[in-house]
Enzyme design. Sequence first.
Site, PDB file in Angstrom:
ATOM      1  N   ASN A  30       0.808  -1.214   0.000  1.00 57.36           N
ATOM      2  CA  ASN A  30       0.000   0.000   0.000  1.00 57.36           C
ATOM      3  C   ASN A  30       0.844   1.269   0.000  1.00 57.36           C
ATOM      4  O   ASN A  30       0.310   2.365  -0.183  1.00 57.36           O
ATOM      5  CB  ASN A  30      -0.945   0.009   1.203  1.00 57.36           C
ATOM      6  CG  ASN A  30      -2.027  -1.040   1.088  1.00 57.36           C
ATOM      7  OD1 ASN A  30      -2.427  -1.397  -0.013  1.00 57.36           O
ATOM      8  ND2 ASN A  30      -2.483  -1.557   2.214  1.00 57.36           N
ATOM      9  N   ARG A  66      -5.456  -2.661 -10.206  1.00 58.36           N
ATOM     10  CA  ARG A  66      -6.320  -2.265  -9.092  1.00 58.36           C
ATOM     11  C   ARG A  66      -5.910  -0.915  -8.516  1.00 58.36           C
ATOM     12  O   ARG A  66      -6.709  -0.209  -7.931  1.00 58.36           O
ATOM     13  CB  ARG A  66      -6.296  -3.340  -8.004  1.00 58.36           C
ATOM     14  CG  ARG A  66      -6.928  -4.656  -8.441  1.00 58.36           C
ATOM     15  CD  ARG A  66      -6.715  -5.749  -7.406  1.00 58.36           C
ATOM     16  NE  ARG A  66      -7.372  -5.458  -6.154  1.00 58.36           N
ATOM     17  CZ  ARG A  66      -8.625  -5.782  -5.861  1.00 58.36           C
ATOM     18  NH1 ARG A  66      -9.364  -6.400  -6.754  1.00 58.36           N
ATOM     19  NH2 ARG A  66      -9.144  -5.498  -4.694  1.00 58.36           N
ATOM     20  N   CYS A  83     -12.250  -2.878 -16.355  1.00 57.10           N
ATOM     21  CA  CYS A  83     -11.888  -1.496 -16.057  1.00 57.10           C
ATOM     22  C   CYS A  83     -10.950  -1.438 -14.873  1.00 57.10           C
ATOM     23  O   CYS A  83     -11.171  -2.082 -13.844  1.00 57.10           O
ATOM     24  CB  CYS A  83     -13.136  -0.674 -15.755  1.00 57.10           C
ATOM     25  SG  CYS A  83     -12.781   0.959 -15.095  1.00 57.10           S
ATOM     26  N   ARG A 103     -14.954   0.404  -7.335  1.00 58.98           N
ATOM     27  CA  ARG A 103     -14.609   1.221  -6.175  1.00 58.98           C
ATOM     28  C   ARG A 103     -15.096   2.651  -6.362  1.00 58.98           C
ATOM     29  O   ARG A 103     -15.208   3.156  -7.485  1.00 58.98           O
ATOM     30  CB  ARG A 103     -13.103   1.197  -5.918  1.00 58.98           C
ATOM     31  CG  ARG A 103     -12.263   1.802  -7.009  1.00 58.98           C
ATOM     32  CD  ARG A 103     -10.788   1.665  -6.696  1.00 58.98           C
ATOM     33  NE  ARG A 103     -10.420   0.280  -6.511  1.00 58.98           N
ATOM     34  CZ  ARG A 103      -9.298  -0.120  -5.912  1.00 58.98           C
ATOM     35  NH1 ARG A 103      -8.464   0.765  -5.434  1.00 58.98           N
ATOM     36  NH2 ARG A 103      -9.019  -1.393  -5.794  1.00 58.98           N
ATOM     37  N   ASP A 160      -7.274  -3.814   8.233  1.00 57.57           N
ATOM     38  CA  ASP A 160      -6.594  -4.881   7.496  1.00 57.57           C
ATOM     39  C   ASP A 160      -5.918  -5.897   8.418  1.00 57.57           C
ATOM     40  O   ASP A 160      -5.369  -6.894   7.930  1.00 57.57           O
ATOM     41  CB  ASP A 160      -5.546  -4.288   6.550  1.00 57.57           C
ATOM     42  CG  ASP A 160      -6.166  -3.789   5.257  1.00 57.57           C
ATOM     43  OD1 ASP A 160      -7.366  -4.041   5.042  1.00 57.57           O
ATOM     44  OD2 ASP A 160      -5.455  -3.150   4.459  1.00 57.57           O
TER      45      ASP A 160
END
Length: 428
Positions: free
Chosen positions: A23, A94, A119, A124, A315
Amino acid sequence: MTDLIVDGGHPVSGTVRPSGNKNAVLPMLCATLLTDEPVTLENVPEISDIDKLLAYFEAMGSVIDRDLGAGRLTIRHDADAFRAGKGELPVGIRAAVLLLAPVLQRNGQLTFDTTAKGCALGVREIDPHLDIIESFGGRILSTLPYEIELGSRAVAADLWPDYASVTATETFAMMAALAKGTSTLTNAASEPHVQALCQMLQAMGAKIDGIGTSRLTIEGIERLGGTIARVPDDHHEVATYLAIGAVTGGRLTVETDMGGHMPLILRQFEKLGLRFEIGEGTITATGWTREITEPYTREMLPKIEAAPWPYFPADLLPQAIGVSVGCKGDILFWNKVYEGALGWSAELLKFGARVHLSDPHRLIVCGGNSLRPATVEAPYIIRVVLALFIAAIQIDGRSTIHQADPIRRAYPHFVEKLTALGAKVRWQ
């Protein structure tokens, strides 16, 4: 999809290094588009999302030098080649939402089609990102497909969004760094990976105040330069390895630079009976009592709450749930970030765990379970696969986790690392 075969009950011990934070590295890679000068990233993990981003950059004319063994990547974007197209965002990445700001800054325009199969932006929510881009002077010319234009240099903006979004905060930082004037973002996300992006932008010359807080102030400059930046270790991976070591009865040391970000995380896992020793650049899982820490207010159920940083990360909530099925007491888990993110917990019943999903946000795990190996189905969620894995590896006998592939998206060489530490686990 690939299954993960887990023979539980074997101690996992030794020393391991976590990978660079997925991330963090993805927005850091996207931010390299904000300069024509070379940028070198260190501690770069081997994950597929990076491969896809680099392929996109190369197709646009960028020059890339990557040393997989050293985890080092140097990238330089050829200005003329990258401006040759219309800034069309790639399909199948993503992290493509993180390209909105830097591609627009670089090209002055971009296009993407949210109705196209595969796409990049998927389903999201993109409204917060588009709101930010419009606030800086961007114009949405059409929506099917989306065509966005930034006619001239971005103009500073003062924003106070509805909630603290990680990727929207990163979009803000990449727009504000090159905007004319001083921009502020109140209700900014402050996760370690957001901090890493901001620190990289600072090293490139950006003027940023408030890193690590809920208010960012950025004075825009006309040009950013190259730099060398280190991708921080993944604090989620640090906690995951520690949990695996503890629940298997091993003594596992994680060598990491993330110690300063770990106190609250470790304290929540200590509520589940895990025990740790903190060293210089190391954290060691030393044992597991299986006892739930009871609150002094005896009428209350012990609980672990997940919310935006600096709260316990959402997470890591699944991994904590995976630990808790082997505990002696009852505990409540509360996900304040995502609605419906606990529905997978029904798979824990197959292990013999007793769980009660109270509502879309809260789950109660009952203690004192007689656990048994099982075959379970994993949803396409990285952290949930890990939760099922942590449950399985603490149970004597062979368990199978179907559709475990998502682990590979964020935990490079996961099986190989654990096997070297004594785990009996393999892909099938």
